[in-house]
Design an enzyme around this catalytic site. Structure first.
Site, PDB file in Angstrom:
ATOM      1  N   ARG B  58       0.839  -1.203   0.000  1.00  0.00           N
ATOM      2  CA  ARG B  58       0.000   0.000   0.000  1.00  0.00           C
ATOM      3  C   ARG B  58       0.865   1.241   0.000  1.00  0.00           C
ATOM      4  O   ARG B  58       1.969   1.242   0.517  1.00  0.00           O
ATOM      5  CB  ARG B  58      -0.841   0.061   1.273  1.00  0.00           C
ATOM      6  CG  ARG B  58      -1.615  -1.176   1.554  1.00  0.00           C
ATOM      7  CD  ARG B  58      -2.271  -1.042   2.917  1.00  0.00           C
ATOM      8  NE  ARG B  58      -2.998  -2.263   3.231  1.00  0.00           N
ATOM      9  CZ  ARG B  58      -3.842  -2.402   4.243  1.00  0.00           C
ATOM     10  NH1 ARG B  58      -4.052  -1.376   5.055  1.00  0.00           N
ATOM     11  NH2 ARG B  58      -4.462  -3.531   4.448  1.00  0.00           N
ATOM     12  N   ASP B  60       0.000   5.229   1.405  1.00  0.00           N
ATOM     13  CA  ASP B  60      -1.057   5.907   2.154  1.00  0.00           C
ATOM     14  C   ASP B  60      -1.642   7.083   1.379  1.00  0.00           C
ATOM     15  O   ASP B  60      -1.084   7.529   0.379  1.00  0.00           O
ATOM     16  CB  ASP B  60      -0.488   6.387   3.491  1.00  0.00           C
ATOM     17  CG  ASP B  60      -0.197   5.212   4.418  1.00  0.00           C
ATOM     18  OD1 ASP B  60      -1.105   4.395   4.634  1.00  0.00           O
ATOM     19  OD2 ASP B  60       0.951   5.115   4.901  1.00  0.00           O
ATOM     20  N   ARG B 206       7.944   8.201   6.863  1.00  0.00           N
ATOM     21  CA  ARG B 206       7.469   9.513   7.329  1.00  0.00           C
ATOM     22  C   ARG B 206       7.794   9.736   8.801  1.00  0.00           C
ATOM     23  O   ARG B 206       8.025  10.875   9.226  1.00  0.00           O
ATOM     24  CB  ARG B 206       5.972   9.649   7.064  1.00  0.00           C
ATOM     25  CG  ARG B 206       5.671   9.781   5.562  1.00  0.00           C
ATOM     26  CD  ARG B 206       4.222   9.498   5.242  1.00  0.00           C
ATOM     27  NE  ARG B 206       3.323  10.379   5.955  1.00  0.00           N
ATOM     28  CZ  ARG B 206       2.006  10.201   6.032  1.00  0.00           C
ATOM     29  NH1 ARG B 206       1.452   9.165   5.422  1.00  0.00           N
ATOM     30  NH2 ARG B 206       1.263  11.055   6.702  1.00  0.00           N
TER      31      ARG B 206
END
Lengths: 253, 253
Positions: B58, B60, B206
């Protein structure tokens, strides 16, 4: 006691970056959103007076700027730093004031221009780009950069650019002096066209780029590019390249 | 005469670029627009069958990709070139298929990943940027890039990255092997953080970037960055950096 204050009229010079995607160009218009209008509104809010911006020149709808320059006269006590900060907090995030400086009261952002630098970005690869698609013209067929550079040799120096002028431009004559022009190939297959001149006619960069791309595609020879310039006939040149690849990089005084 | 045709099931690998700005991430969701969904819909339209995409993992909401990889199995007679062209004509312009290739039927875009490369872009200057603001995190205070690079020395090799893991991540363990990590300073004052690992936990890049920026601001020393990693405690690390600076660059197999 009289609380009115009287400030000396001061002249400020702004350097402005904007993403032109959502604007109908620089110049104030009655019904459309423009860059000039947004900044004038913010300035009027801050100074509680009606402020008129003098831009270095218009940019058309969709064109971007890293270094547009404008000046305004205003009776204000606000410092350069306060104006810079205040404008950036009032303006939408696609317009950024990069610098605000008090200048001589004679300075005029349009009349005093010595030269301007524009860049035009072309993505030249098999598929379009998703990231940064707002900032470059996508050309799928492989461009011959050497031929394009060869065509460029015709435009150095002073010429009548009538062949590359958009219709309805306000100008006294169509001679312009090209100080430099180059085409840079990036590693990722994109091309950057860079041009500096003492001034530009309306659509001039985009008309040059549209015609240069036809040279890159082999539709026109570099020599024919020179003929088109000399013909002083807009109908000989190719279609105008799209606005979203064009950037006003710098204005020199 | 029976006009039904039966095609062998084939396995195709896609390389995908997307601008994540307007999407709720990669993964299919009931009510939100996602990248996976858009491509599955386009594939189903083209092949008149229900197609499921296996993404490499994935990304985000708001995260971009230059090189996301996915595969799908489909009984089709369409060639690689036709699928590539067809998808790009059906998809919105913020999703581009860069490559479509038939691969061995055993290939799986998620299970077979060897490593992934992410980049994170930071604009570090006095004022935000208007152009490209969708593609970088704006940090106004000057960052100490040397201190940030020094902090990075702690993450090379295999570590438990629990301190940098988002909550609610599906994973069997939290060890990851960092193959390379670097911080590049660009001329225009922007910083690019580059990291390659055998895999990433949710929000890992992040969270590393958020903590690194606190090192760059002098709030944390490079040694403390190492302590945070060793603490295996998410509460010790800094806030998660925003999504729009992050790019999935490449997936290696």
């Amino acid at each position: 006691m009289n609380s009115d204050k009287f400030y000396m009229i001061k002249n400020f010079k702004l350097i402005i970056e904007y993403d032109g995607t959502d604007y109908h160009g620089w110049q104030r218009q009655r019904n459309d959103r423009t860059i000039q209008q947004e900044i004038e509104q913010a300035l009027s809010t801050m100074t509680a007076s009606r402020v008129t911006l003098n831009g270095s020149g218009r940019t058309d709808a969709g064109v971007h700027a890293f270094g547009q320059v404008a000046n305004f006269l205003c009776p204000t006590d606000l410092s350069e730093a306060v104006i810079l900060k205040g404008l950036n907090s009032l303006l939408p995030d696609d317009i950024v004031i990069k610098d605000c400086r008090r200048v001589d009261e004679e300075f005029h952002a349009r009349y005093d221009v010595k030269s301007k630098i524009y860049h035009y970005q072309i993505i030249n690869r098999n598929v379009p780009s998703a990231i940064g698609r707002q900032y470059a013209w996508f050309v799928k067929r492989k461009l011959n950069a050497a031929a394009m550079r060869s065509a460029l040799s015709h435009i150095f120096g002073s010429h009548d650019f009538k062949s590359f002028e958009g219709t309805g431009s306000p100008r006294s004559h169509t001679n312009r002096n090209i100080i430099s022009a180059d085409l840079i190939e990036q590693e990722d297959g994109s091309l950057t066209f860079k041009i500096e001149a003492d001034g530009f006619l309306r659509y001039m960069v985009r008309n040059i780029v549209g015609t240069l791309v036809d040279v890159g595609l082999g539709k026109i020879t570099p020599a024919q590019f020179g003929d088109i310039l000399e013909s002083k006939n807009r109908k000989k040149a190719s279609a105008t390249a799209p606005a979203h690849g064009l950037f006003l990089m710098e204005v020199k005084y």
